[in-house]
Design a protein around this motif. Sequence first.
Motif, mmCIF file in Angstrom:
data_model
loop_
_atom_site.group_PDB
_atom_site.id
_atom_site.type_symbol
_atom_site.label_atom_id
_atom_site.label_comp_id
_atom_site.label_asym_id
_atom_site.label_seq_id
_atom_site.Cartn_x
_atom_site.Cartn_y
_atom_site.Cartn_z
ATOM 1 N N ASP A 182 0.796 -1.225 0.000
ATOM 2 C CA ASP A 182 0.000 0.000 0.000
ATOM 3 C C ASP A 182 0.831 1.278 0.000
ATOM 4 O O ASP A 182 0.285 2.381 0.031
ATOM 5 C CB ASP A 182 -0.959 0.015 1.195
ATOM 6 N N GLN A 184 2.559 4.377 -1.466
ATOM 7 C CA GLN A 184 2.285 5.127 -2.688
ATOM 8 C C GLN A 184 3.558 5.348 -3.508
ATOM 9 O O GLN A 184 4.633 5.591 -2.954
ATOM 10 C CB GLN A 184 1.651 6.473 -2.362
ATOM 11 N N GLY A 201 -0.065 5.470 -7.861
ATOM 12 C CA GLY A 201 -0.916 4.576 -7.092
ATOM 13 C C GLY A 201 -0.069 3.774 -6.124
ATOM 14 O O GLY A 201 1.118 4.055 -5.951
ATOM 15 N N ASP A 202 -0.672 2.757 -5.511
ATOM 16 C CA ASP A 202 0.152 1.892 -4.664
ATOM 17 C C ASP A 202 0.824 0.850 -5.552
ATOM 18 O O ASP A 202 0.561 0.765 -6.756
ATOM 19 C CB ASP A 202 -0.668 1.265 -3.535
ATOM 20 N N GLN A 205 -1.418 -1.453 -7.616
ATOM 21 C CA GLN A 205 -2.033 -0.805 -8.777
ATOM 22 C C GLN A 205 -1.030 -0.648 -9.915
ATOM 23 O O GLN A 205 -1.363 -0.887 -11.082
ATOM 24 C CB GLN A 205 -2.599 0.554 -8.361
ATOM 25 N N GLN A 208 -0.406 -3.959 -11.612
ATOM 26 C CA GLN A 208 -1.543 -4.369 -12.438
ATOM 27 C C GLN A 208 -1.510 -3.659 -13.792
ATOM 28 O O GLN A 208 -1.727 -4.281 -14.838
ATOM 29 C CB GLN A 208 -2.861 -4.079 -11.727
#
Length: 286
Positions: A182, A184, A201-202, A205, A208
């Motif tokens: 998580d 950033q 994002g984290d 993210q 992905q």
Amino acid sequence: MTNSNALYIVATPIGNLGDITLRAIETLKTADIIAAEDTRHSAKLLQYYGIDTPLTPYHDHSNDTQTQRLLDKLQEGRSIALISDAGTPLISDPGFRLVVLAREQKIRVVPIPGACAVVTALSAAGLPSDRFSFEGFLPAKNAGRRARLELVVTDPRTLIFYESPHRIQDSLADMAAIFGQDRQAVLAREITKTYETFLSGDFAQLQQVLSEDANQLRGEMVVMVHGYSEPLADPERLEPDVETMLRVLLDELPLKQAAAIAAKLSGEKKNKLYKWAVDNKGATEK
């Protein structure tokens, strides 16, 4: 104009050829020699600006003889402009040995500022920029990379890394494992070029996005990670020694009296101690 007997450290564009200063162009035109990391690569920039100064190679693998040859030219009163493939020399680029030896020999070293991927990326990242740590390229091997990341896991400053396309996914995976999923981060790609991209994002993210879009695996990259922040303290939590003391008092005294005595001895608020006793001991007023 350049001065004789000087080594000029000249910043060049990191992508867009328009990102060069007038002073840098003038320095490159008037220097006696341009020492370049890759002469074939730099020739394109020089041709674009009509610069015909002689080029000579100088990079991290240059031997002592090549370094001494440049120092001899400087001692003879010649001027040399040092450039890398892109950005500011010595910032994860060649030139350190030459600059150190030039200064030891009392040769003037003059910086000609300009583009630098570290500062350019950070300026648009939306992460804290008052304090940051540039960590350069991480080790290529997994174990070495994780060891380096462990050293900065609690650093409160924004962390900045350079990374190559073929290692970016492994690096993000290791960062997620060490820093936490998580935390950033911002991934800047192809800065100042046509397909410039900033992904934020984290780590989950970012991973992905890269797994779903192969285009995001192209180009040179800058990874910026938010610095470490202490977890917010639980306002209801008691220090272990205070908790032990309160448990002992509760075994012998009514709840209200135990909380009052514990408050005097520990400095904690009586209401907090009373609430903790009710929540954790199931205590009731005797």
